[in-house]
Write an enzyme that holds these catalytic residues in place. Structure first.
Site, PDB file in Angstrom:
ATOM      1  N   GLY A 134     -26.136 -39.295  13.677  1.00 44.59           N
ATOM      2  CA  GLY A 134     -27.468 -39.860  13.772  1.00 44.59           C
ATOM      3  C   GLY A 134     -27.431 -41.368  13.901  1.00 44.59           C
ATOM      4  CB  CYS A 135     -29.773 -43.758  15.462  1.00 45.12           C
ATOM      5  SG  CYS A 135     -31.346 -43.091  14.845  1.00 45.12           S
ATOM      6  CE1 TYR A 136     -33.528 -46.073  10.361  1.00 45.82           C
ATOM      7  CE2 TYR A 136     -34.249 -43.798  10.618  1.00 45.82           C
ATOM      8  CZ  TYR A 136     -34.547 -45.149  10.542  1.00 45.82           C
ATOM      9  OH  TYR A 136     -35.857 -45.561  10.629  1.00 45.82           O
ATOM     10  CB  ALA A 137     -25.947 -41.165  10.039  1.00 45.88           C
ATOM     11  CB  ALA A 139     -27.035 -48.350  11.100  1.00 43.57           C
TER      12      ALA A 139
END
Length: 326
Positions: A134-137, A139
């Site tokens: 995931g994108c947040y993950a 980061a």
């Protein structure tokens, strides 16, 4: 040159699909064989995606059609919960086909490789079942990996994303009028990326996501407690050493700005700050949620799966960092 690998895209109508089509068009060893979208079936791909200049038209392939398409790899860009029939069909008909899944459906399945190249590159190389993080993950993990062994207790992660992360289906989280002069918190406990990072980093995180009025880009501020006191220089040295040879991760001194990461393919990490006792660390990471948080990472994984240079097709400037205007 080896024959070009044929890539099929399923559900690639949204923002990430646009970015992935641009990248695949730029990768000389790959050829887009089909793009499946029920809403656009029969329409010319080039009419919606100017980066593509061929005569390919959108298909409306079901799971069996995708499995029998004869492609070398399939990228699944479907919403969470809709991927399983396509994977089952490919497993039954063409099990050697590489699958890169952009949803969260297989991020918790040990039979799949978790495709975070900077942290799991050896496992991704040659894999046929790859779950894109995931994108947040992404980061969070890039911000925490260099100090993983120093952590004491759960890490608090305050994330802010541009509204493109909410997709194209209308909702409060991608309504510019409702987001104007606003910051919208949501899923403040047990978010899927909270569970994802806790599992793959092997350390508990507490994640609080928010949507902002800008279109793209993530700012992730992590607040970590350390078991023992550390000097700022030693912390910074850990990040510099871990990411020294990573073309898609930049370590900087100042806190990175989300406005400077938009349209760029790498993540930036900086703003290192320690409390007076040396046991509380705050770090900021930024990335473009549509690129390093999704499409760019998918291309990294495809390249690794086929034994190609990991950054092939990802525009780099002469200093080895990505070109923000590409």
């Amino acid at each position: 040159r080896m024959s070009r690998r044929r890539i099929g895209l399923v559900g690639a109508r949204g923002h990430v699909g646009t970015e992935l089509i641009k990248l695949l068009t730029n990768q000389p060893d790959f050829e887009i064989a089909f793009v499946s979208s029920r809403e656009r079936a029969g329409q010319r791909l080039a009419d919606h995606e100017p980066a593509f200049t061929g005569d390919l038209r959108y298909d409306a392939l079901d799971a069996d059609g995708v499995a029998r398409s004869g492609v070398d790899a399939v990228v699944l860009g479907l919403p969470n919960g809709l991927v399983a029939p396509f994977v089952a069909a490919i497993d039954a008909v063409a099990p050697r086909t590489v699958i890169v899944d952009l949803s969260a459906d297989f991020r918790f399945d040990d039979a799949w490789v978790y495709g975070q190249p900077e942290l799991n590159r050896a496992a991704v190389a040659g894999a046929t079942r790859i779950s894109n993080p995931g994108c947040y993950a992404t980061a969070m993990q890039l911000a925490l990996a260099p100090v993983r062994e120093l952590l004491d207790g759960p890490v608090q992660c305050f994330g802010v994303s541009g509204y493109s992360g909410a997709g194209t289906t209308p909702s409060d989280k991608n309504d510019p009028a409702k987001l104007h002069d606003n910051l919208m918190p949501y899923s403040l406990v047990n978010h899927v990326h909270e569970r994802e990072v806790t599992r793959h980093l092997g350390h508990a995180v507490e994640f609080m996501p928010h949507v902002a009025p800008h279109f793209r880009g993530i700012t992730m501020t992590v607040n970590a407690h350390l078991r023992e006191p550390h000097a700022l220089e030693s912390i910074q040295a850990r990040y510099a050493a871990m990411y020294a040879d990573e073309p898609l991760v930049r370590v900087i001194d100042a806190a990175p700005w989300v406005s400077r990461i938009a349209h760029r393919h790498e993540a930036e990490i900086g703003g290192f700050t320690l409390s007076a006792d040396g046991r509380r660390l705050v770090v900021v990471s930024t990335l473009d949620n549509l690129l390093k948080g999704a499409a760019t990472q998918a291309l990294q994984n495809l390249n690794l799966a086929f034994g190609m240079m990991e950054t092939s097709g990802i525009p780099l400037d002469t200093n080895g960092t990505t070109d923000r205007h590409a």
